[in-house]
Design a protein around this motif. Structure first.
Motif, PDB file in Angstrom:
ATOM      1  N   ASP A  81      17.699  28.382  62.406  1.00 37.04           N
ATOM      2  CA  ASP A  81      18.008  27.213  61.568  1.00 37.04           C
ATOM      3  C   ASP A  81      19.510  27.211  61.287  1.00 37.04           C
ATOM      4  N   TYR A  82      20.298  26.654  62.224  1.00 36.23           N
ATOM      5  CA  TYR A  82      21.747  26.746  62.120  1.00 36.23           C
ATOM      6  C   TYR A  82      22.296  25.979  60.910  1.00 36.23           C
ATOM      7  N   GLY A  83      21.605  24.948  60.487  1.00 37.53           N
ATOM      8  CA  GLY A  83      22.038  24.224  59.293  1.00 37.53           C
ATOM      9  C   GLY A  83      21.996  25.108  58.064  1.00 37.53           C
ATOM     10  N   ALA A  84      20.889  25.834  57.892  1.00 33.28           N
ATOM     11  CA  ALA A  84      20.764  26.753  56.758  1.00 33.28           C
ATOM     12  C   ALA A  84      21.791  27.877  56.858  1.00 33.28           C
ATOM     13  N   ALA A  85      22.023  28.364  58.079  1.00 29.74           N
ATOM     14  CA  ALA A  85      22.991  29.442  58.255  1.00 29.74           C
ATOM     15  C   ALA A  85      24.390  28.997  57.852  1.00 29.74           C
ATOM     16  N   VAL A  86      24.798  27.810  58.286  1.00 29.42           N
ATOM     17  CA  VAL A  86      26.138  27.309  57.974  1.00 29.42           C
ATOM     18  C   VAL A  86      26.286  27.033  56.483  1.00 29.42           C
TER      19      VAL A  86
END
Length: 337
Positions: A81-86
Motif C-alpha cells: 500500500d504505497y499510499g499508506a507508506a508515503v
C-alpha cells in the motif's frame, strides 16, 4: 553520573559514547556538496541511525544546508500500500523536523496530490520554500518493499533533475543493503539490474564500516577520560579480537563490563573482565544476536557461512554478491581467508 556505552538497542541510554560521525562517513560531506544521491549500508546495530542524525545536525549547524535524518520504519506495515507508506514517511519527516530543525527550515503544509506523486510533490514544495538546499537521509529504507519501495524510489528518481531549487539537493538511502538488492526487494530480478534498477541515479554506495582497533581504543578511552577507569591495553586488544570491530558488539561488551559486571571505577578493566562479559552476552542471547542467527536460513547466507563453520571455505570473490550480503548483515567479517 556514570556514562553508558551506546549499545544501539531499542532503548538508548541518556548518556553514551560515540565515534564522531564524520570519522565514520568521511566521504558523505563531499557527496552532499556534489548534490549526490547515494546509498549508505551497514549491518544492524552498528550505530547507523546515531551517525546519520549526528551528521545531519553537523550539516545544518554549518549554516549551508537543511539536513534531516528520519526513519522509514513506519512503512513496514504498509506492505504494497504505497499510499499508506508515503503518508507515514511524510508524518515521520514532519515529526523529526519539529525536533531537529529551526522553524524557518521546517516543511510547509504538504500539498494535495495523488498517492502516486505525493512524496515528490511534498519534497518539491519543501525545497521551494526552504531557504537552504535540502539534504535528506532516508533511514531504514529496508522497511519498504514491493510497490511501496518502487513508488518511493521512482518518485525520488523523477524529481532528481529538479534539484536543488525544486527538489532535495542530496538524498541518501540508508539501510542494510546496497542498491543491488533493492530490485529484489521491489519485486524485480536482482540478476538483471541494467537501467531498470529503481535507483539508478545513485552516485556512490558507502558502507558504514566496523570500528578499527584505533577507534575501539578511542571509544573505550572516552570512558577512561570520563571516569578515570582504565581499559588495559590487553583488554582492548582482546575486545578487538572478539568483536572484529563490529560496533554493536564493541559497545555491548563494554556495557556488560561497566554496567552489569559493575567493575568498581577504582579498578582497571582487564582481559578477565572481557572474557566474563563475552560469556554473559552469549548466554543472555541478546535479541540482536538471535535476529542475526535467523538469517542463517537464507540460501545466499548459507552458501557463505556453511563452509566457514565446516572449515572448508575456499577463496571467494571479494565482489561476490552473497559474500557482500553476509558482510552487510554482520554475520562475517571482511578479510576471511
Amino acid at each position: 553520573m556514570r556514562r553508558r556505552f551506546n549499545t544501539a538497542g531499542p532503548c538508548l541510554p541518556a548518556y553514551h559514547y560515540m565515534i564522531p560521525p564524520l570519522g565514520r562517513l568521511p566521504e558523505a560531506p563531499d557527496l552532499v556538496a556534489q548534490m549526490g544521491y547515494f546509498v549508505v549500508h551497514a549491518p544492524r546495530q552498528t550505530g547507523k541511525t546515531t551517525t546519520l542524525r549526528a551528521l545531519a545536525e553537523e550539516l545544518t549547524a554549518g549554516g549551508e544546508y537543511a539536513a534531516l535524518a528520519f526513519s522509514c520504519e513506519v512503512g513496514r506495515a504498509a506492505g504494497d500500500d504505497y499510499g499508506a507508506a508515503v503518508h507515514g514517511i511524510l508524518d515521520r519527516i514532519r515529526i523529526r523536523a519539529e525536533t531537529a530543525l529551526p522553524a524557518e527550515l521546517r516543511p510547509p503544509p504538504w500539498p494535495e496530490a495523488s498517492d502516486t506523486g505525493l512524496l515528490a510533490a511534498a519534497l518539491a514544495a519543501w525545497a521551494h520554500a526552504c531557504p537552504r538546499p535540502l539534504v535528506l537521509f532516508f533511514d531504514e529504507i529496508d522497511a519498504l518493499y514491493g510497490a511501496s519501495l518502487v513508488s518511493v524510489l521512482s518518485q525520488l528518481r523523477d524529481g532528481f533533475n529538479e534539484r536543488p531549487e525544486g527538489f532535495p539537493a542530496s538524498v541518501a538511502l540508508c539501510g542494510l543493503r546496497d542498491v543491488r538488492d533493492y530490485k529484489a526487494a521491489s519485486g524485480g530480478d536482482p540478476n538483471r539490474l541494467g537501467t531498470a534498477s529503481p535507483f539508478n541515479i545513485k552516485l556512490k554506495s558507502l558502507r558504514l564500516g566496523d570500528f578499527t582497533a584505533a577507534e575501539v581504543a578511542e571509544l573505550y578511552g572516552q570512558h577512561t577520560a570520563e571516569t578515570g577507569q582504565e581499559f588495559t591495553p590487553m583488554a582492548v586488544e582482546r575486545a578487538v579480537e572478539l568483536t572484529a570491530g563490529q560496533p554493536w558488539l564493541v559497545n555491548a561488551l563494554a556495557n556488560e563490563i561497566v554496567e552489569e559486571l559493575a567493575v568498581p571505577p577504582t579498578e582497571p578493566i582487564t582481559v578477565d573482565h572481557v572474557e566474563q562479559a563475552k560469556e554473559r552476552l552469549i548466554l543472555a542471547r541478546a535479541t540482536h544476536l538471535d535476529s542475526l542467527a535467523s538469517k542463517l536460513v537464507e540460501s545466499r547466507v548459507r552458501r557463505v557461512v556453511e563452509p566457514v563453520l565446516a572449515g572448508t571455505l575456499t577463496q571467494l570473490d571479494p565482489y561476490d554478491d552473497d559474500l557482500q550480503y553476509a558482510c552487510d548483515l554482520g554475520l562475517v567479517a571482511a578479510g576471511l581467508p
